[in-house]
Write a protein that holds these residues in place. Structure first.
Motif, mmCIF file in Angstrom:
data_model
loop_
_atom_site.group_PDB
_atom_site.id
_atom_site.type_symbol
_atom_site.label_atom_id
_atom_site.label_comp_id
_atom_site.label_asym_id
_atom_site.label_seq_id
_atom_site.Cartn_x
_atom_site.Cartn_y
_atom_site.Cartn_z
ATOM 1 N N ASN A 262 39.006 37.654 89.496
ATOM 2 C CA ASN A 262 39.213 36.262 89.088
ATOM 3 C C ASN A 262 38.561 35.997 87.737
ATOM 4 O OD1 ASN A 262 40.195 33.611 89.374
ATOM 5 N ND2 ASN A 262 38.239 32.910 90.222
ATOM 6 N N SER A 263 38.726 36.938 86.826
ATOM 7 C CA SER A 263 38.217 36.776 85.465
ATOM 8 C C SER A 263 39.171 35.889 84.665
ATOM 9 C CB SER A 263 38.108 38.139 84.794
ATOM 10 O OG SER A 263 39.404 38.672 84.562
ATOM 11 N N PRO A 264 38.747 35.416 83.492
ATOM 12 C CA PRO A 264 39.695 34.705 82.621
ATOM 13 C C PRO A 264 40.952 35.525 82.322
ATOM 14 C CG PRO A 264 37.458 34.357 81.845
ATOM 15 C CD PRO A 264 37.372 35.357 82.960
ATOM 16 N N PHE A 265 40.796 36.834 82.175
ATOM 17 C CA PHE A 265 41.958 37.682 81.897
ATOM 18 C C PHE A 265 42.911 37.703 83.090
ATOM 19 C CE2 PHE A 265 43.888 42.052 81.505
ATOM 20 C CZ PHE A 265 44.680 41.755 80.404
ATOM 21 N N ASP A 266 42.361 37.713 84.311
ATOM 22 C CA ASP A 266 43.224 37.648 85.493
ATOM 23 C C ASP A 266 44.018 36.345 85.507
ATOM 24 O OD1 ASP A 266 42.633 40.083 87.085
ATOM 25 O OD2 ASP A 266 40.601 39.292 87.052
ATOM 26 N N ARG A 267 43.355 35.256 85.145
ATOM 27 C CA ARG A 267 44.045 33.964 85.139
ATOM 28 C C ARG A 267 45.112 33.941 84.043
ATOM 29 N NH1 ARG A 267 38.663 32.463 86.033
ATOM 30 N NH2 ARG A 267 38.362 31.558 83.949
ATOM 31 N N TYR A 268 44.840 34.615 82.941
ATOM 32 C CA TYR A 268 45.851 34.706 81.883
ATOM 33 C C TYR A 268 47.046 35.529 82.361
ATOM 34 C CZ TYR A 268 47.847 35.176 77.217
ATOM 35 O OH TYR A 268 48.690 35.121 76.130
ATOM 36 N N LEU A 269 46.772 36.649 83.027
ATOM 37 C CA LEU A 269 47.864 37.472 83.550
ATOM 38 C C LEU A 269 48.708 36.704 84.558
ATOM 39 C CD1 LEU A 269 46.176 40.972 84.116
ATOM 40 C CD2 LEU A 269 47.740 40.298 82.278
ATOM 41 N N ALA A 270 48.061 35.755 85.248
ATOM 42 C CA ALA A 270 48.786 34.951 86.234
ATOM 43 C C ALA A 270 49.592 33.838 85.586
ATOM 44 C CB ALA A 270 47.799 34.365 87.239
ATOM 45 N N GLY A 271 49.486 33.684 84.247
ATOM 46 C CA GLY A 271 50.321 32.728 83.550
ATOM 47 C C GLY A 271 49.614 31.579 82.870
ATOM 48 N N ASP A 272 48.288 31.508 82.958
ATOM 49 C CA ASP A 272 47.537 30.406 82.360
ATOM 50 C C ASP A 272 47.155 30.754 80.919
ATOM 51 O OD1 ASP A 272 45.891 28.332 81.656
ATOM 52 O OD2 ASP A 272 44.379 28.702 83.208
ATOM 53 N N ASN A 273 47.900 30.225 79.955
ATOM 54 C CA ASN A 273 47.627 30.525 78.550
ATOM 55 C C ASN A 273 46.293 29.983 78.066
ATOM 56 O OD1 ASN A 273 50.036 31.860 78.338
ATOM 57 N ND2 ASN A 273 51.094 30.256 77.187
ATOM 58 N N SER A 274 45.758 29.002 78.754
ATOM 59 C CA SER A 274 44.497 28.395 78.331
ATOM 60 C C SER A 274 43.280 29.162 78.852
ATOM 61 C CB SER A 274 44.423 26.938 78.811
ATOM 62 O OG SER A 274 44.345 26.878 80.236
ATOM 63 N N ALA A 275 43.515 30.197 79.635
ATOM 64 C CA ALA A 275 42.391 30.929 80.234
ATOM 65 C C ALA A 275 41.593 31.720 79.210
ATOM 66 C CB ALA A 275 42.905 31.861 81.326
ATOM 67 N N LEU A 276 42.219 32.109 78.106
ATOM 68 C CA LEU A 276 41.543 32.875 77.062
ATOM 69 C C LEU A 276 41.335 32.014 75.829
ATOM 70 C CD1 LEU A 276 43.404 36.335 77.151
ATOM 71 C CD2 LEU A 276 41.352 35.646 78.398
ATOM 72 N N SER A 277 40.191 32.204 75.177
ATOM 73 C CA SER A 277 39.926 31.509 73.919
ATOM 74 C C SER A 277 40.711 32.182 72.796
ATOM 75 C CB SER A 277 38.436 31.553 73.607
ATOM 76 O OG SER A 277 38.037 32.881 73.287
ATOM 77 N N LYS A 278 40.693 31.556 71.612
ATOM 78 C CA LYS A 278 41.407 32.123 70.477
ATOM 79 C C LYS A 278 40.856 33.495 70.113
ATOM 80 C CE LYS A 278 42.701 27.707 68.339
ATOM 81 N NZ LYS A 278 42.523 26.823 67.142
#
Length: 459
Positions: A262-278
């Motif tokens: 449940n890392s930010p990268f996992d949330r990004y892989l699940a479709g949340d573009n806001s999970a990672l910073s610029k």
């Protein structure tokens, strides 16, 4: 108004208008969308997908394994547990370049030899346990000397005596650290913590079929484990239990405790573009692009589970007949082409488990990253003072060794295009932070209050 001033006014007006557009939330969204579109294209190209968590294990089996994981009764001298090296408060490792085994006391970076004549450094850095229970994880240890699946069967240094009734490679893992004299079993002549003889000590490291029943008996003869064993293995008499049951329980606990998805990268892989910073997105673009990290750190777990020579500094005790060198995979296969190859570590929770490489050569993650970018320069400038003082003098930096390392360095270590600058490296570091599951930062809740044997949790 002169023509020159008119032109100047027009330029100023255009500049102000463009500035307003660029600084507007709408333009920022367009830039973000472009960055995400490019990153998701790279992720698709590299086949990076969300990682499926293992199915939940039997709670009774997990609870037995939890106690056994912290239990020193399974060690020959009753002085070391799995948690001694795989501390849940230290990133499931021990914060040492090379672990201190028999003859040492304390935990983590404070663990030291206590004057015991049998004190030993273990030859390698302790690998973490994060996500080892996911389906694709089928090899264990830096050199891959244990592994397998239920379909292919399991292999280990104990072949042909390796038990086969395991759920996965992680469940099989614990049968091996129990057996070496310098690790958990103890040396001939050493007494246990009560001053009593150690019934395992006169055996050899290769006596697997003789050591394992003694470890099992330690557990089944301890009254505090009677109920735990009965709940975990209903219908089985204690006389029917063997080392595979002990190891399966420990594996079930490790799977439940150290799955971290449940890392930010996992949330990004699940479709949340806001999970990672610029900056994390810039780092990911480098990771899966120009920096070429994904050539080895592949897939959702950032490991291809394969073996590579990255020309790691040959520092520390070394291992086996090649000491003070460590041949890694080459010592297992006997193939010189495999010399100095080690399994690609997963990068999940990587910032929690310093020091880095098979021998803990680098204290800082950034230095480990920079080594990959230019192994030759890193070897030329390596500072051995960053590891334990007792090991710092064991750095094999002679020309023969250095040339041997570099002559077979993995061709995957190359940059596509211009070299990375300091800003690029910082972006990569930021992406590494995005691989940390926040739930892994404090795991004190999995530590039992006391153990069934009555032995202390800490030294």
């Amino acid at each position: 108004m002169s023509l020159r001033n008119v032109k100047r006014l027009r330029k100023t007006t255009v500049y102000i208008a463009l500035s307003a557009i660029i600084s507007s939330p709408a333009f920022a969204t367009v830039k973000s969308d472009f960055s995400d579109k490019k990153l998701r294209h790279l992720l698709k190209y590299h086949q990076v997908k969300p990682v499926d968590a293992p199915a939940p294990r039997d709670p009774a089996l997990v609870e037995l394994g939890r106690n056994l994981f912290f239990e020193k009764e399974v060690a020959g001298r009753r002085n070391i547990s799995c948690a001694t090296c795989h501390n849940p408060l230290l990133g499931s490792a021990d914060s040492q370049s090379q672990s201190r085994g028999q003859g040492a006391i304390g935990l983590g970076p404070h663990r030291r030899g206590d004057g015991d004549e049998f004190f030993q450094f273990l030859p390698r850095n302790t690998l973490s346990l994060w996500n080892r229970g996911v389906e694709e994880w089928d090899t264990m240890f830096w050199d891959g000397r244990l592994g397998g699946t239920t379909e292919t069967g399991f292999f280990s240094p104990a072949d042909p005596f390796t038990p086969q009734n395991f759920s996965n490679a992680l469940s099989a893992f614990s049968i091996i650290p129990l057996t070496p004299d310098e690790e958990m079993r103890g040396f001939p002549g050493q007494l246990d913590v009560f001053g009593q003889p150690n019934e395992m000590s006169e055996l050899t490291n290769a006596d697997f079929p003789l050591i394992w029943p003694l470890v099992t008996a330690r557990v089944t003869n301890e009254e505090g484990y009677d109920e735990l064993l009965a709940d975990a293995f209903p219908g089985l008499e204690e006389s029917e239990l063997d080392i595979s049951h002990i190891s399966e329980a420990i594996g079930a606990f490790m799977e439940e405790a150290f799955t971290a998805l449940n890392s930010p990268f996992d949330r990004y892989l699940a479709g949340d573009n806001s999970a990672l910073s610029k900056s994390q997105k810039r780092g990911a673009l480098l990771f899966y692009g120009r920096a070429n990290c994904a050539s080895c750190h592949a897939g959702g777990l950032q490991t291809d589970l394969d073996f590579h020579n990255i020309a790691a500094p040959q520092v520390g005790t070394g291992r086996g007949d090649a000491a003070p060198l460590d041949l890694g995979r080459g010592a297992i296969t006997g193939n010189k082409e495999d010399d100095f190859k080690f399994r690609t570590p997963s990068l999940r929770n990587i910032e929690l488990e310093s020091p880095y490489f098979h021998n803990g050569a680098y204290a800082k993650l950034e230095d480990a990253i920079r080594h990959h970018l230019n192994p030759k320069d890193a070897l030329d400038n390596y500072d051995a003072n960053q590891i334990e003082p007792e090991l710092a003098g064991l750095f094999q930096n002679d020309k023969v060794t250095i040339n041997r390392l570099l002559s077979t360095v993995d061709p995957a270590l190359y940059i596509r295009g211009k070299p990375l600058n300091d800003s690029d490296v910082q972006d990569l570091m930021d992406f590494m932070h995005a691989l940390t599951d926040p739930a892994s930062l404090n795991m004190l809740d999995i530590v039992p209050d006391k153990l069934p044997s009555g032995l202390p949790l800490a030294d």
